[in-house]
Write a protein that holds these residues in place. Sequence first.
Motif, PDB file in Angstrom:
ATOM      1  N   GLY A 120       0.790  -1.228   0.000  1.00  0.00           N
ATOM      2  CA  GLY A 120       0.000   0.000   0.000  1.00  0.00           C
ATOM      3  C   GLY A 120       0.816   1.268   0.000  1.00  0.00           C
ATOM      4  N   ILE A 121       2.146   1.161   0.177  1.00  0.00           N
ATOM      5  CA  ILE A 121       3.010   2.344   0.205  1.00  0.00           C
ATOM      6  C   ILE A 121       4.008   2.251  -0.936  1.00  0.00           C
ATOM      7  CG2 ILE A 121       4.764   3.614   1.502  1.00  0.00           C
ATOM      8  CD1 ILE A 121       3.397   2.644   4.066  1.00  0.00           C
ATOM      9  N   LYS A 122       3.932   3.180  -1.828  1.00  0.00           N
ATOM     10  CA  LYS A 122       4.884   3.232  -2.944  1.00  0.00           C
ATOM     11  C   LYS A 122       5.895   4.366  -2.754  1.00  0.00           C
ATOM     12  CE  LYS A 122       2.349  -0.009  -4.568  1.00  0.00           C
ATOM     13  NZ  LYS A 122       2.783  -1.403  -4.275  1.00  0.00           N
ATOM     14  N   ASP A 123       5.569   5.323  -1.910  1.00  0.00           N
ATOM     15  CA  ASP A 123       6.399   6.508  -1.681  1.00  0.00           C
ATOM     16  C   ASP A 123       7.405   6.208  -0.578  1.00  0.00           C
ATOM     17  OD1 ASP A 123       7.097   9.057  -2.299  1.00  0.00           O
ATOM     18  OD2 ASP A 123       5.515  10.015  -1.141  1.00  0.00           O
ATOM     19  N   LYS A 124       8.265   5.238  -0.794  1.00  0.00           N
ATOM     20  CA  LYS A 124       9.079   4.662   0.277  1.00  0.00           C
ATOM     21  C   LYS A 124      10.145   5.631   0.785  1.00  0.00           C
ATOM     22  CE  LYS A 124       8.419  -0.006  -1.553  1.00  0.00           C
ATOM     23  NZ  LYS A 124       7.336  -0.285  -0.626  1.00  0.00           N
ATOM     24  N   GLY A 125      10.355   5.571   2.108  1.00  0.00           N
ATOM     25  CA  GLY A 125      11.397   6.366   2.734  1.00  0.00           C
ATOM     26  C   GLY A 125      11.038   7.812   2.966  1.00  0.00           C
ATOM     27  N   LYS A 126       9.803   8.195   2.685  1.00  0.00           N
ATOM     28  CA  LYS A 126       9.404   9.594   2.818  1.00  0.00           C
ATOM     29  C   LYS A 126       8.904   9.901   4.225  1.00  0.00           C
ATOM     30  CE  LYS A 126      10.230  10.417  -1.524  1.00  0.00           C
ATOM     31  NZ  LYS A 126      11.348  11.282  -1.946  1.00  0.00           N
ATOM     32  N   ILE A 127       8.776  11.194   4.469  1.00  0.00           N
ATOM     33  CA  ILE A 127       8.292  11.683   5.757  1.00  0.00           C
ATOM     34  C   ILE A 127       6.942  12.339   5.550  1.00  0.00           C
ATOM     35  CG2 ILE A 127       8.687  13.363   7.610  1.00  0.00           C
ATOM     36  CD1 ILE A 127      11.692  12.898   7.205  1.00  0.00           C
ATOM     37  N   ARG A 128       6.004  12.059   6.437  1.00  0.00           N
ATOM     38  CA  ARG A 128       4.686  12.693   6.430  1.00  0.00           C
ATOM     39  C   ARG A 128       4.581  13.628   7.631  1.00  0.00           C
ATOM     40  NH1 ARG A 128       4.721  10.995   1.855  1.00  0.00           N
ATOM     41  NH2 ARG A 128       3.196   9.544   0.942  1.00  0.00           N
ATOM     42  N   ASP A 129       4.055  14.825   7.398  1.00  0.00           N
ATOM     43  CA  ASP A 129       3.979  15.801   8.482  1.00  0.00           C
ATOM     44  C   ASP A 129       2.542  16.112   8.897  1.00  0.00           C
ATOM     45  OD1 ASP A 129       3.105  17.289   6.344  1.00  0.00           O
ATOM     46  OD2 ASP A 129       4.771  18.723   6.384  1.00  0.00           O
TER      47      ASP A 129
END
Length: 764
Positions: free
Chosen positions: A445-454
Amino acid sequence: MPKEISWSSPTKKLTATVATLAMISGCATGNTAPDLAGETAAKSASENQNASRESEIKPDTNIAYIVLDDLGFSDLASYGSEIETPHTDALADEGLRYNNFHVNPTCSPTRAALLTGRQAHSVGMATVANFDMGPDYPNKRGRINPEAGTIAEVLGEEGYTSYALGKWHLSPSHQATPSGPYENWPLGKGFDRFYGFLEDSTDQFQPEIVNDNSFVDVTGEDDYHFSEAMVDQANQYITDHVSTNDAPFLITLNFGSQHQPVQVPDEYIEMYEGKYDEGWDVIRKQRFERQKELGIIPESAEFVDRNPGIPAWEDLSEEEQKLFARFQEAYAGMMTHTDEQIGRFVEHLRSVGELDNTIIMIMSDNGASVLGGPNGSVNHTLTYNVIPQEMDMLMEHYDKIGTNAAKAEFPNGWAQVSNTPFKMYKATTYEAGIRSPLIVHYPEGIKDKGKIRDQYAHVSDITPTIYELLGVEPPKEIDGVKQMELHGESFAESLTNPETEGKQTQVYESNGVRAIYDDGWKAIANHQLGEPFEEDPWELYHVAEDATESNNLAEAEPKKLEEMKKLFEKEAKQYDVLPMTDLGPDGFLSVPEDSQRAKDRFVFYPDMSQLPEAASPFILNRSFSITVPLFRDSTEEDGVLVALGGYQSGYTFYLKDNRLVYEYNMGNEIYRVESDTEIPTGETTVKMQFDKTGDHIGTASIYVDGKQVGSGEIDQTHPFKLSFEGLSVGKDSLYQVTPNYGEEGIFEFEGEIEKVIYELESQK
């Protein structure tokens, strides 16, 4: 120690259809989810392969919650730490990190909100489960109300099997008896299996363990460490499950670390020898700068001063620096050890083909704790009783810090380091108390790997997020009990959309300390025990621009502050924050009349399972007696009649060398009363009578067949908490209360005990 670990699997087991993945993606981007009511996760393979019905099929995704205890915001390497945590780092690299995720200021409320998707006050868990305030305080009963079904109960209706491991702390401590009541234990709250401990903490090497609904003795197991044993059991559950069960599973791993006592195998402490000699000022600044480099905190974040009472490292003596560095070496070693256990769990998921089909969420239950005090602690009973531990005592335990011979917690200076970049600690409503790491790992379900969500999110939002991802609509009733609405808000959309809005409003309260967050603003009321709530001073922060709460705008923005205070009142009323109480350690003295512990007379029999201290006779600051009818064939038959506690505190009543002895261990002194005559053989009744002569002081007298044979003064008893180890009949289980047994170990009584009778002075 590997620095880079990848959990990706080229031969992953895919258990969801393409249509299912499309449905998940649709939910995550805000599209309307299909109506899945009445469907179950246990659809047959033929139905799953029926293209005409794929749009009705709910994902059979596994769920794993991993909760660490008292972990500070910066303690993981992926959140700025120098501590080696390669396994959680790998999960972060292949998942998402949330840097604006919040929990409650203490553990039980966070855990209740996590499992129910509701505000902790509303479900009866406004404070820790140790404090059951009785029917007059329905928001403080130390249990989850039946109207707030847990995720285990909800997913159980959907065909899931649920496993809970580790710390529970969601049932009243006075209910932690071998005979229950069990309705608030994990199996009573929807879990199918449980391996862990019921209260707030336990020893890592010799814990009080429950397996399902039974207490078990693990003291005979070689090289036992709870974190390792917990993951061993979790992996066994998963192996058995995937071998024999086609349904998905829910599993919660609730580590005892980083909560006191900090205890870990020696080699992990040795890894960090000398690492912290630079001191907390240098390490905190390094973490702060690293957090900016990682993007965990904004470039505009201000570096806050040391918390009140924390000295500059350079102003400490060499002895203090040596001691304090050792505390942090042990803490860091425990964190690395815990990270390895998480790695073993994740690797096992991969090895059985379930990693790619499992949503993993890793978080802390609150910020790092201040309970270690200015110098640190090696005895957490003394800490809970607000009794200082001086440098001489601490240095005597220097080599024991981090081992099974101490119950260690680091000093406040290191707690602020853990909470970098924030000020203050656990149990406050500053960000240090309520902002937690959150790592979400979900390959499908996560393709935006290694990113940070704020996006702003709260622990009560986790389970609603899972429900949305699974397409689950919580039932209106569970076991005939009408369910309250969910309070949390799903943040599933943020998994695929970094621009989505976060939660707008969230209320906090813990023992009178309170806060309200709304659209980037936050107001905090600081409460002092015993002071009127209406006189509490309020602070105001624009946290959207001031991440570290450095600039109090209460005077500059009085209208905004009044607006926030009114919003707090509205939210507090809506979510059952009222009535408030300002419990300190005296919360341990709350024994509701409807609990078994409120009795004035107890009778225990030989071979009874160990009884946790919080469910034992409530003897604090009152007169009481212990009477034991017994039989001995020989004057050489010695041993313990009854004992509660271990080396850090407790009491024991025993025979040795044909003398009757009562010892009371304060933690910093052991009081001893011994008979002045030998004890006859045959049928004998022995008794210890404690007569209170003042607050937390009294006289202990021992009797044989009604005749006094010894007496002595006990100059201090525990005001709030007697021990963290329970009561045993006929032996001294786990750790021993006194070294005066000699080399006898548990010192099991060699004669026959008929029963043990406690009679307590009435408090009515």
